[in-house]
Design an enzyme around this catalytic site. Structure first.
Site, PDB file in Angstrom:
ATOM      1  N   GLU A 185      42.047  35.393  44.496  1.00  0.00           N
ATOM      2  CA  GLU A 185      41.377  34.303  45.217  1.00  0.00           C
ATOM      3  C   GLU A 185      42.393  33.294  45.753  1.00  0.00           C
ATOM      4  O   GLU A 185      42.260  32.089  45.548  1.00  0.00           O
ATOM      5  CB  GLU A 185      40.352  33.612  44.313  1.00  0.00           C
ATOM      6  N   GLU A 336      34.401  41.085  42.662  1.00  0.00           N
ATOM      7  CA  GLU A 336      33.788  40.374  41.537  1.00  0.00           C
ATOM      8  C   GLU A 336      32.352  40.018  41.901  1.00  0.00           C
ATOM      9  O   GLU A 336      32.068  39.638  43.038  1.00  0.00           O
ATOM     10  CB  GLU A 336      34.537  39.069  41.211  1.00  0.00           C
TER      11      GLU A 336
END
Length: 698
Positions: A185, A336
């Protein structure tokens, strides 16, 4: 290489290795035998984030048995394990990771390795504090969270390169490692506000503009006496600042993170087999950098799909899937997704029974080839210790495990139907990071929400077309019957030419409010809106208004309200057709055009100058699709039902999901094979969050 191509390559490679392994002596203790059921053969996969470094090695086999029983095929590992892999500077320990990878393979599970550069170890940041990020207030962050390193630190880049290279040397030829996730991320904490970063920004500007005269001209620095006569005078913007400087700072952030990413890709590619992919797990509408640029060197894009508080909004979630697919205009992974609940939201409620399964199937319908849950097991400590999981801290399944297993079993059952398939759309929405940033810098009304406006177009158009691509404004547009750009605020000449070519060749371009206001330097265009498209439209925006209250509008699309923003249009050429006008409002807008359309070349251009209510937006979408010849392949479905199509050689497969809180009966276009049920049918009855997969073809 697309995700589906990658999976075929993995299957072929591992099949060869499997055959070869059958003729070889027994594997050494450090190498797991190639499984008889080839991992990675599926076109759609389910997996989880697994952290073996947090647990005794004696526990690993139990975890993997539970994964195998649930039909999980993928684990993502190591993205937070730097201190375990390099416990001190220059001393590497990958033995444990290799054992974990090969033990997973024994249970028919392939591994995606994450480079651990989001979490540098304490020995690094303490010995080299210049690798830590500096906040806008001048304070250097402390060690102990994540993303605390500086993406502009040359010293940190060197450490990132070393750990990525050592991992690639060790695992670049491991048959059980199928790919690499770069960092985690990234951009989560964007930039370091230190002097070194400021100098890099200044150097970047110098390379772009060549001379200060050019920079001063394009930024209009004569305003407020901002003129620069030395590159070293240019600041990092904190808070409001010159619009040109702010837009270039955003672009510099993207350049920095793209270079940061490439620093690791280069050494991985140097040592890894071509079959191993590279990806990054992005965050939907996170706007820290231009994702179209940063995903270019990756094999495919991935994203992290979380609801947080509340429940899934299928329109917004579908929009985020299609945005991610549009980064590279190909299938993607969900790296995710939440197993029931998260721990970071204001209210961490649990999704309803069946809701996460519906989310996983929606991802597949929109072009995902993999859905991974975060995370497998509760960590005993740490900032996310009470986040949702599949297995509790005692190592036994929590109730959600059964829903994840059901989803994975279903994926495994029908995977052959999805091989070599992709979504196919007649409609595209254009999204521009430059335009988004320009509007955010000067919203003019706190209520203006360009992402919300994008969603309103998406919701209405997808309901009618049943598939929408969300792509860069510069993407090839030839195959689309309808292209809508709800907020194309920054519209330079080359982009206008690109859009005009599409219209001249027979396409229908729809522009939303605030379109064509700025050039590439975030400067106002003297032509007024929509800038370089005024001639084609035959009309322009006379004035724009931030609205205190809703104003009435009416016309060919019916009656309704304009809210938040309205623009007064004026026709300047014959052939213009006014579709909506404002009613009695502020005097300036009374009886003035709100929507104008005009035939141009072989196509059509339409300008919608207001934010319309849902009823009018639905009518507008119906007109747009009819005028453009867009038709849903599946046909009508009941309210609350979403249908998605993936197309492959000689086949198409539909994913039908009921998001309504009541049962729905869905009539199929004709009799199809219902592959989840294993029967033929011409209709399906779906409970709330119910899913059907209808296969049509060979």
């Amino acid at each position: 290489m697309s995700p589906s191509s990658f999976l075929r390559a993995v299957w072929c490679l591992l099949l060869i290795l499997s055959i070869a392994a059958s003729a070889q002596p027994p594997a050494s203790p450090h190498t797991a035998p190639i499984p008889t059921q080839i991992p990675g053969q599926n076109a759609i996969l389910v997996g989880a984030a697994w952290y073996p470094e947090q647990w005794p090695e004696s526990r690993w086999e139990d975890d993997l048995r539970l994964m195998e029983a649930a039909d999980l095929k993928v684990v993502r590992i190591a993205e937070f394990a730097w201190s375990r892999m390099e416990p001190s500077e220059g001393r590497y320990d990958f033995e444990w990771l290799e054992r974990a990878v090969n033990l997973a393979a024994k249970h028919h599970i392939v591994s995606v390795l994450g480079t651990p550069t989001a979490t540098p170890p304490a020995w690094l940041t303490q010995k080299y504090p210049d690798t830590l990020r500096v906040e806008p207030d001048g304070q250097r962050v402390t060690h102990g969270n994540r993303a605390h390193a500086s993406a502009t630190s040359p010293r940190y880049w060197e450490f990132c390169r070393r750990i990525a290279e050592q991992m690639a040397i060790r695992f670049g030829h491991n048959p059980n490692v199928v790919g690499w996730q770069i960092d985690n991320e990234y951009g989560y904490a964007l930039m370091s506000y230190d002097e070194a970063t400021r100098r890099q920004y200044q150097d970047w500007l110098k390379a772009k503009y060549k001379t200060l005269d050019n920079l001063n001209t394009h930024w209009t620095t004569s305003y407020w006496s901002q003129t620069y006569d030395n590159w070293g005078e240019i600041p990092i913007p904190v808070g409001g600042h010159n619009p040109g400087l702010m837009l270039d700072w955003k672009r510099f952030i993207g350049y920095t993170w793209t270079s940061y990413q490439q620093n690791q890709i280069d050494v991985i590619r140097k040592h890894a087999e071509p079959r191993q992919f590279t990806t990054g797990n992005f965050m939907g509408f996170f706007d820290g950098f231009d994702h179209y640029t940063i995903t270019e060197p990756l094999t495919f894009a991935s994203w992290d799909d979380y609801v947080g508080t509340g429940h899934v909004d299928p329109a917004y979630n579908g929009l985020a899937h299609d945005l991610t697919r549009g980064f590279k205009r190909q299938n993607f992974w969900v790296m995710e997704t939440q197993p029931g609940a998260v721990n970071w939201s204001p209210l961490n409620n649990f999704t309803n029974r069946g809701e996460a399964r519906a989310m996983a199937w929606q991802a597949i319908g929109h072009g995902a080839d993999d859905v991974n849950y975060w995370q497998w097991r509760s960590a005993l400590n740490g900032q996310e210790e009470i986040h949702g999981v599949l297995v509790g801290p005692d190592g036994t399944p929590v109730p959600f495990y059964d829903e994840a297993a059901q989803t994975a079993h279903e994926f495994a059952k029908v995977e052959s139907s999805f091989r070599d398939t992709v979504p196919l759309s007649q409609v595209a929405l254009l999204y521009s990071y430059d335009s988004h940033w320009a509007i955010q810098f000067q919203k003019h009304t706190e209520k203006y929400d360009d992402i919300g406006l994008l969603k309103s177009y998406y919701r209405a158009l997808r309901q009618l077309s049943q598939s929408v691509d969300v792509v860069s404004a510069y993407a090839p547009l030839d195959g689309y019957k309808l292209v809508a750009a709800p907020s194309l605020n920054v519209l330079p000449k080359d982009l206008a030419d690109h859009l005009l070519e599409y219209v001249r060749n027979g396409g229908h371009l729809v522009l939303g409010p605030r379109s064509g206001m700025k050039d590439e330097f975030n400067s106002l265009l003297p032509q007024r809106q929509p800038g370089f498209l005024v001639g084609a439209l035959g009309a322009r925006v006379q004035q724009y208004y931030a609205l205190e209250k809703d104003f009435p509008v009416s016309g060919a699309w019916g009656n309704g309200q304009a809210s938040i923003w309205a623009e007064q249009l004026k026709s300047q050429a014959p052939g213009d057709e006014v579709l909506l006008k404002y009613g009695k409002s502020n005097g300036w807008l009374d009886d003035q055009p709100a929507v104008i359309t005009r035939a141009y070349g072989k196509g059509r251009i339409t300008y919608v100058g207001a934010v319309l209510d849902d009823k009018l937006m639905a009518a507008a979408a119906e007109w747009m699709t009819q005028k453009s010849g867009v038709t849903p392949v599946f046909g009508p479905v009941p309210d609350g039902v979403e249908v998605s199509r993936r197309v492959g050689p000689g086949k198409q497969v539909f994913v039908v999901i009921n998001y309504a809180q009541e049962a729905r009966r869905v009539v199929l276009p004709h009799s199809m094979k219902l592959v989840l049920d294993g029967k033929q049918g011409d209709a399906v009855d779906l409970p709330p969050y119910g899913v059907a997969v209808a296969f049509d073809g060979r």
